[in-house]
Write an enzyme that holds these catalytic residues in place. Structure first.
Site: not given
Length: 347
Positions: A136, A186, A218, A242, A246
């Site tokens: 970001y 990751k 994942d 992020d 959600d």
């Protein structure tokens, strides 16, 4: 007398902020409020999503209660002028490096979750998301390759101090809860994640009372659906946080129920629902104000030192839901204001 900056923003932002303001006013907490435009509304009014006056208010305030930004009519603007740049700008200018996103299923909302009721009922976690780094805020742009092809790039990056800062907060959060911290990365693919994991392990030496585990992002996404009750505190980077927060919101019943806090090193914060501006239902009084009301409770607890008032407000939301109050996202028929009324009655 604490000053609260009210930044309603776009879409359903003004509707849900209005209900949070009504509830806070009813609590007689001697708060003062000052409102300013932000996001698409600010761009339409003055040509910039984060006007200087709005940023000045945010700096002066003891805490910020934020609605949402996002306006489809601004999608063609250059990136620096789009509504979403307002929230990114506030995070950067105010050094809001840590995002706390609790996800808890309120009793009675089991059927609102996409998961089986017995699985959803166990959800009670906090996702601690780093806010100032990752793709970001890394170098980004568009360029042309040697073959003449358009290529977009976004650099994922963290330095060890940034990782250590958010790791400490993750461990500190876990010490106040069940003492379990899962660090999500990751590291099997990304060098940034390998650094993340190494630094989190180093920081863990300061918190022997916290059980640290690691999980690839994942797998974490899968586990949030399979067995969300296993998680107490999750600490992760900006991008992964992020997405996972959600996902956790829908596991807990509705994105309209989840609050968040974005904090600086002194616990001054920006508080907002995670649901976004929802332009498809804006102005229709269909929005669920509970996430914003619960964000106000987080504001009372973390920035204003009013833990008892925060507990009272959260209990009122729970009581309203237990009494059957439901907006459309929860399978009910209440309007935004009627849901606010139900919380006020419970309060």
């Amino acid at each position: 007398m604490p000053l609260i900056a009210l930044l309603p923003g776009d879409g359903i932002g003004p509707e849900v902020i209005a209900e949070a303001r009504r509830v806070l006013d009813a609590m007689s907490l001697d708060l003062t409020f000052e409102e300013a435009p932000v996001g698409g509304a600010a761009y339409q009014a003055g040509g910039h999503p984060l006007p200087a006056a709005t940023l000045d208010l945010a700096r002066r305030a003891d805490a910020i209660l934020f609605g949402a930004v996002g306006d489809p009519t601004c999608d063609a603007l250059e990136r620096s002028l789009r509504p979403e740049q307002a929230i990114l700008g506030l995070r950067k200018e105010l050094a809001l490096f840590a995002n706390l996103r609790p996800a808890k299923l309120f009793p009675g909302l089991e059927d609102a979750s996409a998961l089986r009721p017995e699985v959803a009922a166990a959800i009670d976690m906090v996702i601690v998301r780093e806010l100032n780094g990752d793709v970001y805020f890394g170098e980004k742009g568009m360029r042309t390759t040697a073959a003449g092809l358009r290529e977009g790039y976004d650099v994922m990056r963290y330095d060890e101090s940034e990782v250590a800062r958010i790791a400490h907060l993750g461990f500190q959060t876990a010490t106040k809860r069940a003492g379990k911290l899962c660090s999500v990365d990751k590291a099997n693919v990304l060098e940034t994640s390998q650094l993340w994991r190494d630094v989190v392990i180093e920081v863990s030496a300061h918190y022997p009372q916290v059980a640290l585990t690691h999980m690839y992002v994942d797998n974490c996404a899968m586990q949030l659906v399979r067995d969300p009750g296993q998680f107490d505190v999750i600490v992760t980077g900006n991008l992964f946080g992020d997405i996972l927060s959600d996902q956790a919101s829908m596991c807990a019943g509705s994105i309209g129920m989840l609050p968040s806090a974005s904090l600086d090193a002194s616990a001054k914060g920006l508080y907002e629902p995670i649901h976004g501006s929802a332009p498809d239902i804006a102005g229709q009084s269909k929005a669920n104000p509970c996430a914003t009301i619960l964000s106000a409770a987080m504001m009372l607890r973390h920035s204003l030192g009013m833990a008892e008032a925060a507990d009272r407000l959260e209990a009122a939301v729970g009581a309203a839901l237990a009494g059957g109050a439901r907006t459309a996202d929860l399978g009910g028929t209440l309007s935004t204001r009627a849901m606010g009324d139900a919380v006020l009655v419970a309060l």
